[in-house]
Design a protein around this motif. Structure first.
Motif, PDB file in Angstrom:
ATOM      1  N   GLY A  53       0.936  -1.121   0.069  1.00 49.28           N
ATOM      2  CA  GLY A  53      -0.001  -0.070  -0.062  1.00 49.28           C
ATOM      3  C   GLY A  53       0.824   1.226   0.182  1.00 49.28           C
ATOM      4  N   GLU A  54       0.331   2.109   0.729  1.00 55.21           N
ATOM      5  CA  GLU A  54       1.099   3.594   0.774  1.00 55.21           C
ATOM      6  C   GLU A  54       0.976   4.013   2.204  1.00 55.21           C
ATOM      7  OE1 GLU A  54      -0.520   5.837  -2.154  1.00 55.21           O
ATOM      8  OE2 GLU A  54      -2.028   6.888  -0.996  1.00 55.21           O
ATOM      9  N   THR A  55       1.794   4.925   2.468  1.00 58.36           N
ATOM     10  CA  THR A  55       1.697   5.693   3.906  1.00 58.36           C
ATOM     11  C   THR A  55       2.064   7.166   3.720  1.00 58.36           C
ATOM     12  OG1 THR A  55       2.612   5.489   6.176  1.00 58.36           O
ATOM     13  CG2 THR A  55       4.019   4.767   4.371  1.00 58.36           C
ATOM     14  N   LYS A  56       1.327   7.704   4.357  1.00 62.76           N
ATOM     15  CA  LYS A  56       1.710   9.281   4.667  1.00 62.76           C
ATOM     16  C   LYS A  56       2.233   9.201   5.985  1.00 62.76           C
ATOM     17  CE  LYS A  56       0.176  14.016   3.502  1.00 62.76           C
ATOM     18  NZ  LYS A  56      -0.956  14.754   3.054  1.00 62.76           N
ATOM     19  N   SER A  57       1.655   8.558   7.102  1.00 61.09           N
ATOM     20  CA  SER A  57       2.172   8.802   8.300  1.00 61.09           C
ATOM     21  C   SER A  57       3.559   8.334   8.572  1.00 61.09           C
ATOM     22  CB  SER A  57       1.461   7.936   9.203  1.00 61.09           C
ATOM     23  OG  SER A  57      -0.095   7.907   9.046  1.00 61.09           O
ATOM     24  N   LEU A  58       4.139   7.716   7.903  1.00 56.36           N
ATOM     25  CA  LEU A  58       5.526   7.147   7.996  1.00 56.36           C
ATOM     26  C   LEU A  58       6.282   7.344   6.687  1.00 56.36           C
ATOM     27  CD1 LEU A  58       4.592   3.932   9.416  1.00 56.36           C
ATOM     28  CD2 LEU A  58       5.677   5.939  10.705  1.00 56.36           C
ATOM     29  N   GLY A  59       7.646   7.612   6.754  1.00 60.44           N
ATOM     30  CA  GLY A  59       8.499   7.740   5.514  1.00 60.44           C
ATOM     31  C   GLY A  59       9.005   9.206   5.434  1.00 60.44           C
TER      32      GLY A  59
END
Length: 440
Positions: A53-59
């Motif tokens: 998937g994708e994450t905006k919280s991490l990275g």
């Protein structure tokens, strides 16, 4: 890997969910304070799951590609994050012959197009390739890889280098929006979009040559979200314009159909909708009983028989993106809910039957026996998936890994490394960081 990347690795590993013993099914959410989504899930041979998937919280960027390995009950085994300063996401993966992963996604951090990544079994990157927008990837018998893009066909070697490509503009004059394969005859089915006037269906062989191309079909179908080989032909699902409501309000209904394998003519076609709600279907898969399962709005899971008639439907909340039938006859669904990546595991009738009980597992044991010396010695117990730890130097740069497939063992590290301070980072359900020092 810099200090920030090390922090991201630790933060991702600390994502936790409340453990449960699950009898028929389970639900889990994964994520942080920002928007996180799931696009693909696959059951592995041991009953565990790998999720993309994708994450905006991490990275580090706007969004990053997110890979999660889950135990059979949904607890996190490990996570990996890939990306740069802009937008990156993952939408599909395949388990390769070396038990690693071939990941397909999109990137704007490293160009603007499709992002193909090859990793090992622990999700560590072996190579990456950026191509024009793509929709399908798979490993080929010669150890290379096949990629079907929005505007063409690619063959890659085992290192990810392009060795052959074919442009589809001359055939379709537009872009591929969905694809599936390989089919029972070794070919691939693609759907190309000509805008709101309809969709073109085509079949290509494993060299990218077009075997046949249908005429325009389903003019009311606005988009094809998913395409797959069915029991009699090829099935697809997507949104279609519903009937016009009072005050000229227009809405979408879910539309699914199966077409024959020769000309693309309808075998059956159905629409589902509840005015004035907007409905959409994101994934359709054949099931072992000769029917089909759909993941879509309103009905998170919709079960059909072989002619498209509905048998049952369940709504669990959230927006589903992908569904797959599991080895026990149930279903695993991934999507988003409340800003988090959302996963539902059901029985064969779509039921959850969740019952919470105390989980009693043998405690994991990890100990550095000798933390200072010319070699570091560590012991571990009760790791049924094997042991894996990463080694970082004092600047936060990853310099090595320690791996062992055994459940219990004693390991030594450091013989070929420079003297100095290092950190052993273990990310298995809980994060453990041990400082060690190599000296003569």
């Amino acid at each position: 890997m810099g200090r920030k990347s090390l922090f991201v690795l630790l933060a991702a590993a600390m994502l936790a969910v409340i453990p449960q013993i699950i009898h028929a099914g389970w639900m889990r959410t994964y994520g942080g304070d920002e928007a996180d989504r799931g696009y693909y899930v696959q059951e592995l041979n041991d009953g565990s799951f790998v999720v993309l998937g994708e994450t905006k919280s991490l990275g580090a960027g706007e969004t990053d590609l997110w890979l999660l390995k889950l135990y059979i009950d949904g607890d996190t085994a490990w996570t990996r994050i890939y990306g740069g300063e802009s937008w990156d996401h993952g939408s599909r993966l395949e388990v390769t012959d070396d038990e690693g992963y071939l990941i397909f996604g999109g990137t704007r951090s490293f160009g603007d197009g499709s992002w193909v990544l090859k990793t090992d079994s622990m999700g560590d990157t072996l190579w990456t390739q950026v191509l024009s927008e793509a929709g399908y990837t798979e490993q080929t018998p010669d150890g290379g890889y096949l990629v079907i893009g929005r505007n063409g066909f690619y063959r890659l070697d085992s290192a990810g280098e392009v060795i052959y490509s074919k442009d589809y503009d001359e055939y379709f004059g537009t872009s591929v929006i969905a694809c599936s394969g390989p089919t029972s005859d070794g070919c691939y089915i693609i759907a190309a979009s000509g805008g709101y006037s309809g969709k073109c269906l085509a079949k290509i062989d494993d060299t990218g040559e077009v075997v046949w191309q249908s005429s325009q079909f389903h003019p009311r179908l606005n988009f094809i979200n998913y395409l797959h080989e069915g029991h009699q032909g090829y099935v697809f699902v997507g949104p279609t314009w519903g009937p016009e409501l009072p005050d000229s309000v227009q809405h979408f209904d879910l539309r699914a159909a199966e077409v024959d394998t020769v000309y693309g003519y309808d075998i059956w076609s159905i629409e589902y909708g509840s005015s004035p709600a907007w409905e959409d279907g994101y994934c359709i898969k054949p099931t072992a009983d000769g029917g089909y399962i759909i993941a879509g709005d309103h009905w998170t899971l919709l079960k059909l028989d072989g002619q498209g008639y509905d048998i049952w439907a369940h709504e669990y909340g959230g927006v589903p993106r992908y569904v797959e039938q599991t080895s026990d006859g149930g279903y695993i669904v991934v999507g988003e809910k409340g800003g988090d990546l959302f996963i539902v595991k059901t029985d064969s009738l779509g039921n959850l039957g969740i019952k919470e009980e105390t989980v009693i597992n043998p405690p994991l044991s990890f100990e550095v026996v000798a933390s200072i010396g010319p070699q570091i010695v560590l012991s571990y117990e009760n790791y049924p998936q094997g042991f894996h730890a990463s080694i970082f130097d004092a600047t936060g740069r990853k310099v090595d890994e320690i791996k062992s497939p055994a459940q219990n063992g004693v390991l030594r590290w450091g013989e070929n490394h420079s003297l100095g301070v290092y950190f052993i980072v273990l990310t298995d359900k809980e994060v453990s960081v041990q400082k060690v020092i190599l000296i003569k």
